[in-house]
Design an enzyme around this catalytic site. Sequence first.
Site, PDB file in Angstrom:
ATOM      1  N   GLY A   1       0.798  -1.224   0.000  1.00 21.05           N
ATOM      2  CA  GLY A   1       0.000   0.000   0.000  1.00 21.05           C
ATOM      3  C   GLY A   1       0.828   1.270   0.000  1.00 21.05           C
ATOM      4  O   GLY A   1       1.931   1.325  -0.551  1.00 21.05           O
ATOM      5  N   SER A   2       0.296   2.284   0.675  1.00 19.22           N
ATOM      6  CA  SER A   2       0.883   3.623   0.604  1.00 19.22           C
ATOM      7  C   SER A   2       2.303   3.717   1.144  1.00 19.22           C
ATOM      8  O   SER A   2       2.947   4.752   0.964  1.00 19.22           O
ATOM      9  CB  SER A   2       0.009   4.605   1.381  1.00 19.22           C
ATOM     10  OG  SER A   2      -1.305   4.524   0.922  1.00 19.22           O
ATOM     11  N   THR A   3       2.780   2.667   1.826  1.00 15.80           N
ATOM     12  CA  THR A   3       4.147   2.742   2.349  1.00 15.80           C
ATOM     13  C   THR A   3       5.160   2.853   1.211  1.00 15.80           C
ATOM     14  O   THR A   3       6.328   3.138   1.452  1.00 15.80           O
ATOM     15  CB  THR A   3       4.486   1.501   3.193  1.00 15.80           C
ATOM     16  OG1 THR A   3       4.130   0.341   2.458  1.00 15.80           O
ATOM     17  CG2 THR A   3       3.747   1.523   4.510  1.00 15.80           C
ATOM     18  N   LEU A   4       4.716   2.629  -0.048  1.00 19.32           N
ATOM     19  CA  LEU A   4       5.641   2.755  -1.185  1.00 19.32           C
ATOM     20  C   LEU A   4       5.690   4.177  -1.742  1.00 19.32           C
ATOM     21  O   LEU A   4       6.568   4.487  -2.546  1.00 19.32           O
ATOM     22  CB  LEU A   4       5.246   1.789  -2.308  1.00 19.32           C
ATOM     23  CG  LEU A   4       5.337   0.290  -1.994  1.00 19.32           C
ATOM     24  CD1 LEU A   4       5.275  -0.518  -3.287  1.00 19.32           C
ATOM     25  CD2 LEU A   4       6.626  -0.047  -1.253  1.00 19.32           C
TER      26      LEU A   4
END
Lengths: 581, 68
Positions: free
Chosen positions: A311-314
């Site tokens: 998810g958004s951790t990238l």
Amino acid sequence: MRSVKQRSRKRKVDDFSGRRYFVLFLMLLAMLVLIARAVYLQIFDTQFLQRQAQSRYVSTVKIPAYRGQILDRHGVGLAVSAPVDTLWVDPFYCQSKRPKQAQACLTLVSEKKIRQVADILELPVAKVKSAFSRSTGKHFVYLKRRVEPTLAAKVMALGLPGVALIKEFKRFYPAGEVTAHLLGFTNIDDQGQEGLELMYNASLEGKTGSKRVIRDGARRVIEDIESIKSAEPGQDLVLSIDERLQYLAYRELKAGVLKHKAEAASLVILEAKTGNILAVVNQPAFNPNKRKGLHVSRYKNRAIISTFEPGSTLKPFVVAAALEGGFIDAGQLFSTHDFRIKGRWVKDGHRYGTLNLTDVLKKSSNVAASKIALAMPPEYFWRFYHALGFGVSAGVGFPGEATGSLPEYDSWSLFEQATLSFGYRVSMSTLQLARAYTALADDGVLHSVSLLQRETDPYATRVLSIETAQKVRTMIEQVVQKDGTAYRARVSGYRVAGKTGTVKKAVDGGYSDDYLSVFVGMAPASDPKLIIAVMVDAPQAGQYYGGLVAAPIFAKVMGGALRLQGITPDAIQDTATLLVN
Amino acid sequence: MIESKYSARLLFIKIQAAEQRLEQLEISWKRLIIEERMLSDHNQVEKSAHSKMGLIEPNRQAIVYIQL
């Protein structure tokens, strides 16, 4: 008359001498037979006889070897082999004695003693009785394997005939479930079955030695004749794990899972400058010292083996890639209206209006991240992700280690390229995700990860320039500010940089209603020493945002870890400081 | 010949006694390691620090950092 008498006497004498010669001949023959037999036994048959004799009093005994210990970086034992005794019975022991003694021998096996044995070993009486019964026809029956030496000595003291000991080793895991997934365990024959015990079985395993001994009538060893092979103890294994951090991480993760009623969770702590793994913990766990009746799924070291979409951790990496390649500039603004790519919507959870680059990360806008991703050529974007280790094994060599997946750029649709920017269509383990963050933490240098203690990382590779890495790190420091997505990831006294992720959980052929709550962060942000990645699978207690479920776990573990590691605070303004010169 | 055989036996007895002692020591050493680890188990230490000794972790504001 007279002459007749004399003649007859003479004949009688002749008869006697014949018999004498006959007897003499017989005796000579007997002597020859004896000599021949003696020669035969002494010279021709001697080897056979000696062997027969030796097989009765000489025997080969195994010398068990210690399995190497597994130690943490400070030498604390995580897996220790302790000597134990295996008790076995030969139910036919008394039969081998002479009839008179055999009777006396059998009376020694009394009901009372069998009860005592059952008591000491905590076995059912029936089981002990059956071990002594001759009905099975077996000459070797285990009474109980791997018994505490003190208990075994008590049993031996009862003097039951036919009971004997074998020296063996048992593996103890003093930290129990805290290190269970990492270390794995051994089977009853001391062979590694899972985890590090399996991975390093060859070097941990000792080499069993053997020697020849002479035994007396009661099978006691009375003399060592020769050593055939001396026992070689296995080598100790020193890990990069810090047992205190491992415990802290385990405690907080478990508390978090209980609080949020999550299905599973995993957490990894990395040393930012070397890639050494300081802690790897998972939920649910198991006690390696008592494994009976546990399902195999409990043994899974999720942090290394299981993959998920991060998810958004990238998003920080998308921003870093675009800045590095010059596809956007630091001052650029992005409008975040939902937009369509070939009929499919890219949306944000909230309306953010127009955002600058820092706010894109702070608010975690999918729309803006997609726009940035689409500004890059697919091949460049793919190469960057690939260089960060996505779709490539993290390389610690753990049994069953995940490689994750990253689709090839030539098969990407525009929509897929957009979704990759907010961490869908790409999957990885918690360890791989934490590893990618070393690139932001160590000023653009991506580190390899290792479970073994090492001073420096021989496989460090630069994937970003120092300026870009520092720029992005400053941006994600904003994530933990009051209006960011992860205010609860803050640690007082330290500057923290990190990024949340809240992902729809992928199931076969689509997405379920469950979420994964993810947070990856580093501290102190001015010069990161530690990276922690937390993934909580399917929290059911209402909250599921990365900033509400994973971030508080991160904050607790990070706060404790920084203190335990003695790392100087870098946010001095909110702590009292005494300057001593 | 007889004497050397005799002294060999005596030595063997000594070796066996020493080996037994070594074994005993190994057993108790390992047991002590495990016992020590059990006693120093973080969970236990934490519990007794909190409940028996009434220790608490000071909050960050209460900590004074000394810079040398």
